[in-house]
Design a protein around this motif. Structure first.
Motif, short mmCIF file in Angstrom:
data_model
loop_
_atom_site.label_atom_id
_atom_site.label_comp_id
_atom_site.label_asym_id
_atom_site.label_seq_id
_atom_site.Cartn_x
_atom_site.Cartn_y
_atom_site.Cartn_z
N ALA A 1 -12.04 9.08 10.97
CA ALA A 1 -12.90 9.56 9.80
C ALA A 1 -13.45 8.44 9.05
CB ALA A 1 -11.95 10.41 8.82
N ILE A 2 -12.65 7.44 8.88
CA ILE A 2 -13.41 6.02 8.49
C ILE A 2 -14.39 5.35 9.11
CG2 ILE A 2 -12.74 3.73 7.56
CD1 ILE A 2 -9.95 4.80 6.80
N ALA A 3 -14.18 5.40 10.50
CA ALA A 3 -15.27 5.05 11.55
C ALA A 3 -16.66 5.70 11.24
CB ALA A 3 -14.71 5.06 12.96
N ILE A 4 -16.20 7.13 11.38
CA ILE A 4 -17.42 7.89 11.14
C ILE A 4 -18.53 7.66 9.95
CG2 ILE A 4 -18.28 10.27 10.89
CD1 ILE A 4 -15.89 11.13 12.75
N VAL A 5 -17.67 7.57 8.85
CA VAL A 5 -18.36 7.23 7.50
C VAL A 5 -18.83 5.89 7.54
CG1 VAL A 5 -17.92 6.82 4.96
CG2 VAL A 5 -16.81 8.60 6.04
N LEU A 6 -18.25 4.75 8.09
CA LEU A 6 -18.92 3.71 8.38
C LEU A 6 -20.36 3.70 9.29
CD1 LEU A 6 -15.42 1.60 8.44
CD2 LEU A 6 -17.31 1.50 6.55
N CYS B 1 -12.66 0.18 13.41
CA CYS B 1 -11.71 1.32 13.06
C CYS B 1 -11.64 2.31 14.31
CB CYS B 1 -12.26 2.15 12.02
SG CYS B 1 -11.93 1.35 10.36
N LEU B 2 -12.86 2.53 15.10
CA LEU B 2 -12.89 3.33 16.13
C LEU B 2 -11.79 2.73 17.29
CD1 LEU B 2 -14.80 5.72 17.39
CD2 LEU B 2 -16.33 3.94 18.32
N ASN B 3 -11.97 1.44 17.36
CA ASN B 3 -11.06 0.67 18.60
C ASN B 3 -9.60 0.95 17.95
OD1 ASN B 3 -10.14 -1.00 20.43
ND2 ASN B 3 -10.35 -2.68 19.33
N PHE B 4 -9.07 0.94 16.75
CA PHE B 4 -7.74 1.22 16.33
C PHE B 4 -7.47 2.58 16.45
CE2 PHE B 4 -8.34 -2.60 13.66
CZ PHE B 4 -6.94 -3.20 14.42
N ALA B 5 -8.47 3.70 16.43
CA ALA B 5 -8.27 5.11 16.44
C ALA B 5 -7.81 5.28 18.01
CB ALA B 5 -9.53 5.78 16.13
N MET B 6 -8.39 4.54 18.99
CA MET B 6 -8.23 4.75 20.20
C MET B 6 -6.71 4.42 20.55
SD MET B 6 -11.62 3.91 22.26
CE MET B 6 -13.31 4.49 21.91
N THR C 1 -0.60 10.63 15.30
CA THR C 1 -1.90 10.93 15.48
C THR C 1 -2.85 11.16 14.05
OG1 THR C 1 -1.43 13.03 15.51
CG2 THR C 1 -1.77 12.19 17.77
N GLY C 2 -1.82 11.47 13.14
CA GLY C 2 -2.58 11.44 11.60
C GLY C 2 -3.35 10.01 11.41
N MET C 3 -2.61 8.96 11.69
CA MET C 3 -3.33 7.75 11.53
C MET C 3 -4.57 7.53 12.34
SD MET C 3 -3.64 4.96 9.87
CE MET C 3 -2.21 4.50 9.02
N GLY C 4 -4.54 8.09 13.29
CA GLY C 4 -5.58 7.98 14.45
C GLY C 4 -6.87 8.73 13.87
N TRP C 5 -6.59 10.00 13.27
CA TRP C 5 -7.63 10.70 12.76
C TRP C 5 -8.26 10.06 11.32
CZ3 TRP C 5 -10.27 14.02 15.35
CH2 TRP C 5 -9.64 14.76 16.56
N VAL D 1 -11.92 10.75 20.66
CA VAL D 1 -12.35 9.74 19.63
C VAL D 1 -13.83 9.67 19.87
CG1 VAL D 1 -12.39 7.34 19.06
CG2 VAL D 1 -10.09 8.58 19.51
N TYR D 2 -14.33 9.22 20.96
CA TYR D 2 -15.76 8.89 21.15
C TYR D 2 -16.34 10.18 20.95
CZ TYR D 2 -20.03 6.73 22.56
OH TYR D 2 -21.18 6.20 22.31
N ALA D 3 -15.98 11.40 21.31
CA ALA D 3 -17.05 12.65 21.27
C ALA D 3 -17.07 13.12 19.64
CB ALA D 3 -16.18 13.72 22.10
N VAL D 4 -15.93 13.15 19.04
CA VAL D 4 -15.95 13.15 17.67
C VAL D 4 -16.69 12.29 16.84
CG1 VAL D 4 -14.36 13.52 15.66
CG2 VAL D 4 -13.63 14.43 17.85
N TRP D 5 -16.49 11.00 17.24
CA TRP D 5 -17.32 9.91 16.57
C TRP D 5 -18.73 10.14 16.57
CZ3 TRP D 5 -20.06 5.57 18.60
CH2 TRP D 5 -20.48 4.76 17.53
N SER D 6 -19.28 10.29 17.89
CA SER D 6 -20.79 10.46 18.13
C SER D 6 -21.10 11.56 17.72
CB SER D 6 -20.82 10.09 19.61
OG SER D 6 -20.25 11.12 20.35
N GLY D 7 -20.24 12.83 17.70
CA GLY D 7 -21.08 14.21 17.47
C GLY D 7 -21.02 14.52 16.16
N VAL D 8 -20.07 13.99 15.36
CA VAL D 8 -19.87 14.25 13.82
C VAL D 8 -21.08 13.43 13.48
CG1 VAL D 8 -18.45 14.04 11.75
CG2 VAL D 8 -17.58 14.92 14.02
#
Length: 114
Positions: A13-18, A51-56, A5-9, A64-71
């Protein structure tokens, strides 16, 4: 779902920055009148979704989606306030707090249902 899960997070994080970079580029594109930020917007969003796709593959889709959109919402709101000098009434801070609480709550509740 994969076990690391570390890789997922990290991917999340990269997906959020992008995604935030894409939204900032959208603002700078001035409705597609400036070519460089317009092109960067598409590149950042494409890379973010990748990145979002790979995180899933590592984390639950709801998290994934809640954190990505919320953050992303919180970061863009802060960026708008501090960089673009957009107004942020006290009520907006309250609703941003609700978003943050929701993301945290979903993450906590999903740990027991993995």
């Amino acid at each position: 779902m994969k076990a690391d899960t570390g890789m997922g997070w990290l991917l999340l994080a990269i997906a959020i920055v992008l995604e935030v970079s894409g939204t900032i580029s959208m603002k700078f594109s001035e409705s597609f009148t400036r070519w460089l930020p317009s092109v960067l917007m598409f590149l950042f969003y494409g890379a973010s979704f990748t990145c979002l796709n790979f995180a899933m593959g590592y984390l639950q889709v709801s998290v994934v989606y809640a954190v990505w959109s919320g953050v992303g919402i919180v970061l863009i709101a802060l960026f708008g306030y501090f960089v673009f000098q957009e107004k942020m009434p006290l009520s907006s801070l309250l609703w941003i707090g609700v978003i943050v609480a929701g993301v945290i709550g979903l993450n906590i509740s999903s740990k027991g249902h993995g």
